[in-house]
Design a protein around this motif. Structure first.
Motif, short mmCIF file in Angstrom:
data_model
loop_
_atom_site.label_atom_id
_atom_site.label_comp_id
_atom_site.label_asym_id
_atom_site.label_seq_id
_atom_site.Cartn_x
_atom_site.Cartn_y
_atom_site.Cartn_z
N ALA A 70 8.87 15.57 -3.23
CA ALA A 70 8.42 15.63 -4.63
C ALA A 70 7.38 16.74 -4.70
O ALA A 70 6.82 17.15 -3.68
CB ALA A 70 7.82 14.30 -5.08
N ASP A 71 7.14 17.24 -5.89
CA ASP A 71 6.11 18.26 -6.09
C ASP A 71 4.74 17.68 -5.77
O ASP A 71 4.49 16.50 -5.99
CB ASP A 71 6.11 18.76 -7.53
N GLU A 72 3.84 18.54 -5.30
CA GLU A 72 2.52 18.06 -4.91
C GLU A 72 1.75 17.42 -6.07
O GLU A 72 1.03 16.45 -5.85
CB GLU A 72 1.69 19.19 -4.29
N GLU A 73 1.89 17.93 -7.26
CA GLU A 73 1.18 17.31 -8.39
C GLU A 73 1.67 15.87 -8.61
O GLU A 73 0.88 14.99 -8.92
CB GLU A 73 1.33 18.15 -9.67
N GLU A 74 2.97 15.68 -8.47
CA GLU A 74 3.54 14.34 -8.60
C GLU A 74 3.04 13.43 -7.48
O GLU A 74 2.69 12.27 -7.71
CB GLU A 74 5.07 14.39 -8.60
N ILE A 75 3.01 13.95 -6.26
CA ILE A 75 2.52 13.16 -5.12
C ILE A 75 1.06 12.78 -5.33
O ILE A 75 0.66 11.63 -5.12
CB ILE A 75 2.74 13.94 -3.80
N LYS A 76 0.26 13.72 -5.78
CA LYS A 76 -1.16 13.45 -6.03
C LYS A 76 -1.32 12.34 -7.07
O LYS A 76 -2.14 11.43 -6.90
CB LYS A 76 -1.85 14.73 -6.50
N LYS A 77 -0.52 12.41 -8.12
CA LYS A 77 -0.56 11.38 -9.16
C LYS A 77 -0.15 10.02 -8.59
O LYS A 77 -0.83 9.01 -8.81
CB LYS A 77 0.39 11.78 -10.30
N ARG A 78 0.94 9.98 -7.83
CA ARG A 78 1.41 8.73 -7.24
C ARG A 78 0.35 8.11 -6.34
O ARG A 78 0.09 6.91 -6.38
CB ARG A 78 2.69 8.96 -6.43
N LEU A 79 -0.24 8.95 -5.49
CA LEU A 79 -1.23 8.43 -4.54
C LEU A 79 -2.48 7.91 -5.24
O LEU A 79 -3.08 6.94 -4.79
CB LEU A 79 -1.58 9.50 -3.50
N SER A 80 -2.85 8.53 -6.35
CA SER A 80 -4.04 8.08 -7.08
C SER A 80 -3.79 6.76 -7.82
O SER A 80 -4.73 6.02 -8.09
CB SER A 80 -4.51 9.15 -8.07
N GLN A 81 -2.52 6.47 -8.11
CA GLN A 81 -2.17 5.25 -8.85
C GLN A 81 -1.63 4.15 -7.96
O GLN A 81 -1.32 3.07 -8.43
CB GLN A 81 -1.13 5.58 -9.92
N ARG A 82 -1.51 4.41 -6.68
CA ARG A 82 -0.87 3.48 -5.74
C ARG A 82 -1.64 2.17 -5.65
O ARG A 82 -2.85 2.14 -5.48
CB ARG A 82 -0.79 4.13 -4.37
N GLU A 83 -0.88 1.08 -5.73
CA GLU A 83 -1.46 -0.26 -5.60
C GLU A 83 -0.55 -1.11 -4.73
O GLU A 83 -0.15 -2.20 -5.12
CB GLU A 83 -1.63 -0.90 -6.97
N ASP A 84 -0.21 -0.61 -3.55
CA ASP A 84 0.63 -1.40 -2.66
C ASP A 84 -0.01 -1.44 -1.28
O ASP A 84 -1.18 -1.12 -1.12
CB ASP A 84 2.07 -0.87 -2.63
N ILE A 85 0.74 -1.81 -0.29
CA ILE A 85 0.23 -2.02 1.06
C ILE A 85 -0.20 -0.74 1.77
O ILE A 85 -0.99 -0.77 2.69
CB ILE A 85 1.28 -2.80 1.89
N SER A 86 0.29 0.39 1.33
CA SER A 86 -0.02 1.66 1.99
C SER A 86 -1.50 2.03 1.83
O SER A 86 -2.09 1.83 0.77
CB SER A 86 0.85 2.78 1.42
N ASP A 87 -2.06 2.61 2.89
CA ASP A 87 -3.45 3.05 2.85
C ASP A 87 -3.59 4.54 2.56
O ASP A 87 -4.70 5.05 2.46
CB ASP A 87 -4.12 2.77 4.21
N ALA A 88 -2.49 5.25 2.44
CA ALA A 88 -2.53 6.70 2.29
C ALA A 88 -3.10 7.11 0.94
O ALA A 88 -2.82 6.51 -0.09
CB ALA A 88 -1.13 7.29 2.47
#
Length: 172
Positions: A104-122
């Motif tokens: 995915a594009d980096e902007e999309e990845i950045k958005k996903r990671l900032s909104q992540r609410e699951d088991i992943s710590d990344a």
């Protein structure tokens, strides 16, 4: 396989729900082995994310996949596979495997990671460190996860047909 936030779990969920693959998730196994069930904050490559811990996690994923494979199941292993040794380990232990790399594009990845609410710590900083150490495989099938679910499902169906995996047994 793919960097954090690239859509690995999204694709794994589709393979599980739509195509009947058993789903083995590295994040869940890592936490299970560590006896930790909430998100934790450690530096890149530290604590339960050290290379020793990662090796242990990959060994456990492979062991679970072997049991399922021996039972006639198709399995998706949801993990980054950042390093060649990790991919080689899976190939040596499981034989014929298909790696799909999510992108995915980096902007999309950045958005996903900032909104992540699951088991992943990344988070974004972990993503950037992963990017630095990633050993890209040659000749890999990529799945762009910025498409909608139906487009990705159709793309996965074509890939599975190409490899003779479209008739996966349903888990339930």
């Amino acid at each position: 396989m793919g960097l954090s936030g690239s859509g690995k779990s999204f694709v794994a969920r589709i393979l599980h729900e739509e195509f009947g693959f058993e789903w083995i998730r590295s994040d869940a196994i890592r936490k299970e082995l560590a006896g930790v069930y909430e998100r934790i904050k450690v530096g890149f490559g530290e604590g339960i994310y050290s290379e020793d811990w990662t090796k242990r996690v990959y060994e456990e994923m492979i062991n679970r996949a072997k049991v399922l494979k021996d039972a006639g199941r198709h399995v998706v292993i949801d993990a980054t596979f950042l390093k060649k040794w990790q991919r080689d380990m899976v190939k040596e232990q499981l034989g014929d495997v298909l790696f799909l790399m999510t992108v995915a594009d980096e902007e999309e990845i950045k958005k996903r990671l900032s909104q992540r609410e699951d088991i992943s710590d990344a988070d974004w900083n972990i993503y950037l460190r992963q990017k630095e150490v990633f050993e890209p495989p040659e000749d890999i099938t990529t799945i762009n996860t910025q498409k909608d679910r139906e487009e990705i499902k159709a793309e996965l169906r074509k890939v599975l047909q190409r490899y003779g995996l479209e008739d996966s047994p349903k888990p339930y």
